[in-house]
Design an enzyme around this catalytic site. Structure first.
Site: not given
Length: 520
Positions: A268-269, A272
């Protein structure tokens, strides 16, 4: 462009670089507080962060900056809209006009509260201690109302907070979007809930932290995350932070008794981080040098975590490697058993652990509750019971305590209430829309993913989304990359196809409705 204009543009970039450097220093202090800072450093850290925030804001509202932007406006009008220079002047002007409405003293107070509140939350949540956090949350609600007041008149008190994250969107447009999505999701949730819940026992056991972190890094490096410009560390609530294009860091958390939390948090990170590492280097140190909105940013974290990372093609490549890294845990587990376990749909208490189908119900509930807090129809002291009531109504489960209830998300305990949660659902919607556009342009992407190759997908996203930074508004980015405005249809089609296969759901009419876009 005349030499005088070039000189003024150089001066503008220098002023904006100073603001960016102060913001980067503040972000570094925040990263340290969330990772390695000793507990005793919290009081000074709150003060230091407030000082840097105040200094950066004072430079952001300097009348000389406004004068410079006024003088450059005619030159920007003569340049192509998509040029770096025209975009810089346009976006810097928009930021300046917002910033001058907010006093520097307010910025310092908000920063100090966020730091102190976060520090208290790291202890209060494990202790199930809402009473400690109540005064912090009451202050956060008041500060959020105060912020909205700087932008009055407005249709709803949450509108300025929402616009700060999703430019052009309002409480009304989010409510309309959520109503449409909820009506489509609830039948899917009900149809799946009527079936037996698949076992996820294979994900429970003993999973050494070092091996989990190594495996997670292996995956995100193949995605394209550049460790020469980043690093992975542990924290309470995973996040990604950027100090420059050359320094984009991610964090995760590890549960040695449960496989998946560390991996999916890291994926998920990394989504980003891929976005931020992909912004054109020429935009670094300017207001253009980051993602265009929170929702578009979340589209990338959700795309890489879920659309890719929970997909069948991904695990065709990575499951044998997983069995090799964790032989005692997974050597007797079949591919189908594992695949169903990581995509299990079940009404649950924790948002960050929620499956793709029920996740947005968590978001909608939080959005409604924070509107109630901002409107004053819900008092902070009554939040725990209101949370439990909404969980029973919306998801059919009830937390035993506040640790797994209204204390579970850090967002409200970081100094602000409102304008944040809706971006996760916008991100989910756009994740499917961007991925569908990428597949339309490059149909071979799934076959490449099944071989552990992500270059084509990463390259398409970098070209159509990442490299532009904030040059374009969210609605413009979506239109340019996908050929249309934000729509829930690709997202619904994705969920119905994937979970229709997993849970043998009957075909459902998908309709032709369109959701609202963020506007220009």
């Amino acid at each position: 462009m005349t030499k005088t204009a070039e000189t003024k543009l150089a001066e503008l970039k220098l002023r904006l670089l100073e603001i960016s450097d102060l913001a980067g220093a503040g972000a570094l202090l925040g990263w340290d507080q969330s990772t390695y800072m000793p507990r005793g450093g919290a009081p000074a850290r709150a003060r230091q962060g407030a000082t840097l925030s105040k200094l950066a804001h004072e430079k952001s509202i300097d009348p000389a900056l406004g004068k410079l932007l006024d003088e450059l406006a005619p030159y920007a009008d003569d340049l192509p809209y998509q040029s770096d220079e025209a975009s810089l002047i346009r976006v810097a002007r928009r930021d300046f006009e917002k910033a001058i409405k907010v006093p520097s003293a307010y910025v310092a107070r908000a920063s100090a509260l966020g730091s102190s509140s976060y520090d208290a939350w790291t202890r209060a949540r494990p202790a199930n201690d809402f009473a400690t956090m109540r005064p912090f949350l009451e202050q956060a609600v008041e500060l959020s109302r105060e912020y909205a007041g700087f932008f009055a008149p407005y249709q709803h008190v949450a509108d300025p907070l929402i616009d700060a994250a999703e430019e052009g969107m309002t409480t009304a447009s989010i409510r309309s979007l959520f109503a449409e999505l909820r009506s489509e999701l609830q039948p899917i949730v009900r149809a799946i809930a009527e079936q037996p819940v698949p076992s996820d026992g294979c994900l429970r056991g003993s999973f050494p932290e070092t091996t989990q972190l190594d495996y997670s890094l292996l995956v995100v490096k193949q995605f394209g995350y550049d460790l020469d410009r980043g690093r992975l560390d542990k924290t309470h609530h995973p996040f990604c932070t950027k100090f420059s294009t050359g320094d984009v860091r991610i964090t995760t958390r590890v549960d040695e008794k449960l496989f998946g939390d560390a991996l999916f948090s890291t994926m998920h990170e990394s989504g980003h981080a891929l976005y931020e590492q992909g912004v054109a280097t020429a935009l670094d140190g300017t207001p253009l040098g980051s993602g265009t909105s929170v929702g578009v940013h979340e589209s990338q974290s959700r795309l890489w975590e879920n659309v890719v990372g929970r997909g069948r093609a991904f695990w065709e490549h990575f499951f044998p490697i997983l069995q090799d890294r964790f032989p005692d845990q997974f050597r007797r587990t079949s591919f189908e058993t594992f695949y169903r376990a990581i995509n299990k749909v079940q009404r649950s208490l924790i948002r960050t652990d929620a499956d793709e189908v029920t996740y947005n119900l968590h978001i909608m509930m939080r959005f409604d509750l924070e509107l109630d807090l901002l409107e004053g129809s819900l008092r902070v002291k009554d939040l725990p019971e209101a949370w439990r009531a909404r969980m029973r109504t919306d998801l059919g489960v009830t937390p035993d305590g506040d640790r797994d209830g209204c204390l579970q998300d850090v967002h409200w305990y970081a100094g602000s209430v409102g304008g944040g949660f809706q971006s996760y659902t916008i991100g989910n919607i756009l994740s499917a829309q961007f991925y569908a556009a990428a597949l339309n342009a490059c149909p071979g992407i799934p076959a490449e993913i099944a071989k552990g190759k992500f270059g084509t997908l990463h390259g398409w996203l970098r070209k159509h989304l990442y490299e532009h930074g904030r040059k374009f508004q969210p609605g413009e980015v979506v239109m340019q990359a996908t050929g249309g405005p934000m729509s829930i249809e690709p997202y619904l089609a994705y969920l119905r196809t994937k979970y229709g296969e997993l849970y043998h759901l009957p075909p459902t009419g998908e309709g032709n409705r369109r959701a609202s876009t963020g506007g220009r």
